[in-house]
Design a protein around this motif. Structure first.
Motif, PDB file in Angstrom:
ATOM      1  N   ASP A 308     -10.792  -1.295   9.006  1.00 62.04           N
ATOM      2  CA  ASP A 308      -9.893  -2.425   8.778  1.00 62.04           C
ATOM      3  C   ASP A 308      -9.272  -2.399   7.389  1.00 62.04           C
ATOM      4  O   ASP A 308      -8.178  -2.916   7.173  1.00 62.04           O
ATOM      5  CB  ASP A 308     -10.631  -3.751   8.992  1.00 62.04           C
ATOM      6  N   LYS A 309      -9.985  -1.785   6.426  1.00 57.96           N
ATOM      7  CA  LYS A 309      -9.481  -1.754   5.049  1.00 57.96           C
ATOM      8  C   LYS A 309      -8.250  -0.868   4.918  1.00 57.96           C
ATOM      9  O   LYS A 309      -7.537  -0.943   3.928  1.00 57.96           O
ATOM     10  CB  LYS A 309     -10.576  -1.272   4.096  1.00 57.96           C
ATOM     11  N   GLY A 310      -8.016  -0.020   5.930  1.00 57.13           N
ATOM     12  CA  GLY A 310      -6.843   0.829   5.881  1.00 57.13           C
ATOM     13  C   GLY A 310      -5.536   0.067   5.970  1.00 57.13           C
ATOM     14  O   GLY A 310      -4.475   0.601   5.633  1.00 57.13           O
ATOM     15  N   THR A 311      -5.589  -1.198   6.412  1.00 58.84           N
ATOM     16  CA  THR A 311      -4.365  -2.003   6.514  1.00 58.84           C
ATOM     17  C   THR A 311      -4.102  -2.831   5.261  1.00 58.84           C
ATOM     18  O   THR A 311      -3.081  -3.510   5.176  1.00 58.84           O
ATOM     19  CB  THR A 311      -4.447  -2.948   7.729  1.00 58.84           C
ATOM     20  N   ILE A 312      -5.019  -2.784   4.285  1.00 58.06           N
ATOM     21  CA  ILE A 312      -4.836  -3.560   3.057  1.00 58.06           C
ATOM     22  C   ILE A 312      -3.525  -3.207   2.351  1.00 58.06           C
ATOM     23  O   ILE A 312      -2.790  -4.102   1.927  1.00 58.06           O
ATOM     24  CB  ILE A 312      -6.037  -3.386   2.101  1.00 58.06           C
ATOM     25  N   PRO A 313      -3.181  -1.900   2.205  1.00 59.89           N
ATOM     26  CA  PRO A 313      -1.918  -1.585   1.538  1.00 59.89           C
ATOM     27  C   PRO A 313      -0.704  -2.197   2.231  1.00 59.89           C
ATOM     28  O   PRO A 313       0.266  -2.574   1.564  1.00 59.89           O
ATOM     29  CB  PRO A 313      -1.862  -0.049   1.600  1.00 59.89           C
ATOM     30  N   ILE A 314      -0.754  -2.297   3.569  1.00 60.73           N
ATOM     31  CA  ILE A 314       0.377  -2.867   4.304  1.00 60.73           C
ATOM     32  C   ILE A 314       0.537  -4.343   3.979  1.00 60.73           C
ATOM     33  O   ILE A 314       1.643  -4.817   3.676  1.00 60.73           O
ATOM     34  CB  ILE A 314       0.190  -2.665   5.821  1.00 60.73           C
ATOM     35  N   SER A 315      -0.581  -5.101   4.022  1.00 61.67           N
ATOM     36  CA  SER A 315      -0.497  -6.531   3.731  1.00 61.67           C
ATOM     37  C   SER A 315      -0.122  -6.778   2.271  1.00 61.67           C
ATOM     38  O   SER A 315       0.671  -7.682   1.966  1.00 61.67           O
ATOM     39  CB  SER A 315      -1.821  -7.233   4.069  1.00 61.67           C
ATOM     40  N   LEU A 316      -0.657  -5.966   1.356  1.00 63.60           N
ATOM     41  CA  LEU A 316      -0.293  -6.105  -0.058  1.00 63.60           C
ATOM     42  C   LEU A 316       1.179  -5.820  -0.277  1.00 63.60           C
ATOM     43  O   LEU A 316       1.864  -6.519  -1.040  1.00 63.60           O
ATOM     44  CB  LEU A 316      -1.129  -5.152  -0.915  1.00 63.60           C
ATOM     45  N   ASN A 317       1.669  -4.796   0.401  1.00 62.55           N
ATOM     46  CA  ASN A 317       3.086  -4.452   0.283  1.00 62.55           C
ATOM     47  C   ASN A 317       3.967  -5.584   0.797  1.00 62.55           C
ATOM     48  O   ASN A 317       4.984  -5.934   0.180  1.00 62.55           O
ATOM     49  CB  ASN A 317       3.371  -3.175   1.073  1.00 62.55           C
ATOM     50  N   ASN A 318       3.569  -6.188   1.919  1.00 62.57           N
ATOM     51  CA  ASN A 318       4.347  -7.305   2.464  1.00 62.57           C
ATOM     52  C   ASN A 318       4.374  -8.488   1.509  1.00 62.57           C
ATOM     53  O   ASN A 318       5.422  -9.112   1.292  1.00 62.57           O
ATOM     54  CB  ASN A 318       3.753  -7.750   3.809  1.00 62.57           C
ATOM     55  N   ILE A 319       3.206  -8.815   0.937  1.00 67.04           N
ATOM     56  CA  ILE A 319       3.126  -9.948   0.013  1.00 67.04           C
ATOM     57  C   ILE A 319       3.979  -9.689  -1.230  1.00 67.04           C
ATOM     58  O   ILE A 319       4.688 -10.574  -1.724  1.00 67.04           O
ATOM     59  CB  ILE A 319       1.664 -10.231  -0.376  1.00 67.04           C
ATOM     60  N   THR A 320       3.926  -8.450  -1.735  1.00 67.11           N
ATOM     61  CA  THR A 320       4.687  -8.095  -2.933  1.00 67.11           C
ATOM     62  C   THR A 320       6.186  -8.149  -2.685  1.00 67.11           C
ATOM     63  O   THR A 320       6.949  -8.657  -3.514  1.00 67.11           O
ATOM     64  CB  THR A 320       4.297  -6.676  -3.409  1.00 67.11           C
ATOM     65  N   ASN A 321       6.630  -7.633  -1.531  1.00 67.71           N
ATOM     66  CA  ASN A 321       8.061  -7.524  -1.260  1.00 67.71           C
ATOM     67  C   ASN A 321       8.659  -8.748  -0.573  1.00 67.71           C
ATOM     68  O   ASN A 321       9.836  -9.070  -0.781  1.00 67.71           O
ATOM     69  CB  ASN A 321       8.330  -6.286  -0.396  1.00 67.71           C
ATOM     70  N   LEU A 322       7.866  -9.430   0.258  1.00 73.03           N
ATOM     71  CA  LEU A 322       8.394 -10.560   1.023  1.00 73.03           C
ATOM     72  C   LEU A 322       7.901 -11.914   0.507  1.00 73.03           C
ATOM     73  O   LEU A 322       8.493 -12.945   0.810  1.00 73.03           O
ATOM     74  CB  LEU A 322       8.002 -10.419   2.509  1.00 73.03           C
ATOM     75  N   GLY A 323       6.787 -11.900  -0.233  1.00 73.88           N
ATOM     76  CA  GLY A 323       6.179 -13.155  -0.674  1.00 73.88           C
ATOM     77  C   GLY A 323       5.108 -13.632   0.287  1.00 73.88           C
ATOM     78  O   GLY A 323       4.427 -14.616   0.016  1.00 73.88           O
TER      79      GLY A 323
END
Length: 470
Positions: A308-323
């Motif tokens: 499940d930790k493999g999806t952390i970069p995706i969620s972090l990227n979304n938060i950084t770019n989309l808020g």
């Protein structure tokens, strides 16, 4: 050191082949993760017999030991025990590699292991920063707290610092994983967020222009950069004579790697981040209900196998770019609460006092966002309950996807994390929809598990044996 933790440490170290077989160790929310040098030295039976550990999952050369929510306390005392009895090399051994494992590990497992090792240790920063931002948002938008006050400025700065300097934290942990001095990884991350480089126009090296790039809050440039840094650092460390390498290796490795990051890896990381963000915008707009349902349903399985930790970069990227994150975290809200509800359901239907108590405890913890106690304590032994949790997760995820719920901070999705749902075009409605998603997941999981658990042979046999034992 407490007696129980000392005994636990002794048993665990013996089961993984002794201190000399431990390459590195760290922990996430509920698991103590130990990377071993020689997998053949693992004693699976001994691992299973450690009473205080719910389960031990072996992924490649990593042993994930499910301790529970007090894992940090155990980790600290485990570390002290290791140091007091240490006979093996340190995690990075001053840049010298320890013996590499020769067994076959898939490329996917290696990538997930690397991502977990880099991001899991810095999760407390995400949790503290994200929750503090969520609380400030609620205070301003619900309770009328002034966002112009000195108090707001100080606490928002504290929270934002956790995300702004993310490249430094990532660089530090990536260097540990790659077995070079951690401070070199942090140095590379600090270079990218330095005021004279981060988001700065008209930069060049020897007349070659550098593309203006925003580095604060990013992880990809630091990860790729430290990968490159580790190769150069280790090569120089081997080739240079010992009289000069102490000061020549750091300056040469950073002077070569930093320009590569600025010219190539930084802009490449930005491009990848933008592509991922656009992909999730598309999914959210076109197929969000399907993406939510599928992700919510498979997420418990991902947690069991530690991927499940493999999806952390995706969620972090979304938060950084989309808020905000429009899929990974909000879809996991349905999954986590459904898993917690399934454990509650097992406790509810059990006639055994201990099972009831543990089921309620694991269930509540799951609904709050931490699911390992529920998964390994109840849902794996009782597979029908696991199926009930997945059904509840899919139903809750379907509603969440239809309502396009989003989450604004990197916090384990659950009841506590609902404060971070005060984001998006309609923050108040998003929190309401998030809460309804939670309720639907809990109720549908309870109903599905209630129907299925009474047909679970393991549950029936355990109840019968406990009755006879009492």
């Amino acid at each position: 050191m407490s007696k129980s933790y000392e005994n636990m440490s002794k048993e665990l170290i013996s089961a993984v082949g002794g201190i000399q077989n431990i390459d590195e160790y760290y922990h996430c929310a509920t698991r103590l993760r130990i990377k071993v040098k020689d997998k053949s030295k693992l004693n699976r039976k001994s691992l299973e017999n450690i009473e205080e550990i719910s389960a031990s999952i072996i992924q490649g050369n990593e042993v994930q030991n499910v301790v529970g929510t007090d894992v940090n306390a155990f980790y600290l005392e485990f570390s002290e025990y290791i140091k007091a009895n240490e006979q093996h090399t340190s995690n990075y051994d001053n840049g010298k590699e320890t013996k590499k494992d020769k067994s076959f590990i898939s490329l996917t497992s290696k990538i997930l292991d690397f991502i977990s090792g880099v991001l899991i240790p810095i999760m407390p920063v995400f949790l503290a920063s994200g929750l503090l931002l969520a609380i400030l948002n609620v205070c301003v938008n619900v309770f009328g707290f002034s966002d112009k006050s000195g108090t707001y400025h100080v606490f928002s700065s504290i929270a934002l610092a956790g995300f702004y300097f993310l490249p430094i934290y990532v660089g530090f942990q990536a260097a540990i994983k790659l077995k070079i001095p951690p401070v070199m990884g942090a140095f590379l991350g600090a270079i990218t967020v330095f005021d004279g480089i981060n988001n700065t126009k008209n930069l060049d090296i020897l007349g070659v222009p550098i593309k203006e790039t925003v580095y604060n809050g990013t992880i990809i440039p630091s990860i790729i950069g430290v990968l490159c840094l580790s190769i150069i650092y280790k090569w120089l460390d081997k080739k240079l004579i010992k009289e000069v390498k102490y000061f020549i290796t750091p300056i040469l490795s950073i002077s070569i790697t930093a320009p590569l990051v600025l010219f190539i890896f930084g802009p490449l990381g930005t491009m990848i981040s933008e592509l991922l963000a656009n992909l999730f915008i598309f999914l959210s707009g076109k197929l969000n209900w399907l993406a939510f349902s599928i992700y919510s349903g498979v997420y418990p399985i991902m947690v069991v196998f530690g991927i499940d930790k493999g999806t952390i970069p995706i969620s972090l990227n979304n938060i950084t770019n989309l808020g905000f994150d429009s899929l990974v975290l909000p879809a996991a809200l349905a999954s986590n609460t459904a898993v917690g509800s399934a454990a509650l359901t097992v406790g509810f239907w059990s006639k055994n006092k201990k099972t009831k108590s543990l089921g309620y405890s694991a269930g509540i913890t799951g609904i709050l966002g931490i699911t390992e106690p529920a998964l390994f304590g109840f849902l794996i032994p009782y597979r029908k309950a696991f199926m009930g949790a997945i059904i509840g997760a899919v139903i809750g995820g379907l509603f969440g996807g239809i309502m396009n719920i989003v989450q604004g901070a990197q916090i384990a999705p659950g009841l506590v994390a609902l404060t971070t749902f005060y984001v998006g075009s309609s923050p108040a409605q998003n929190i309401i929809n998030g809460f309804i998603t939670l309720i639907i997941s809990v109720v549908s999981s309870f109903i599905a598990t209630s129907i299925l658990i009474k047909r679970d042979k393991n549950f029936i046999d355990d109840e019968k044996n406990r009755d006879e034992g009492e």
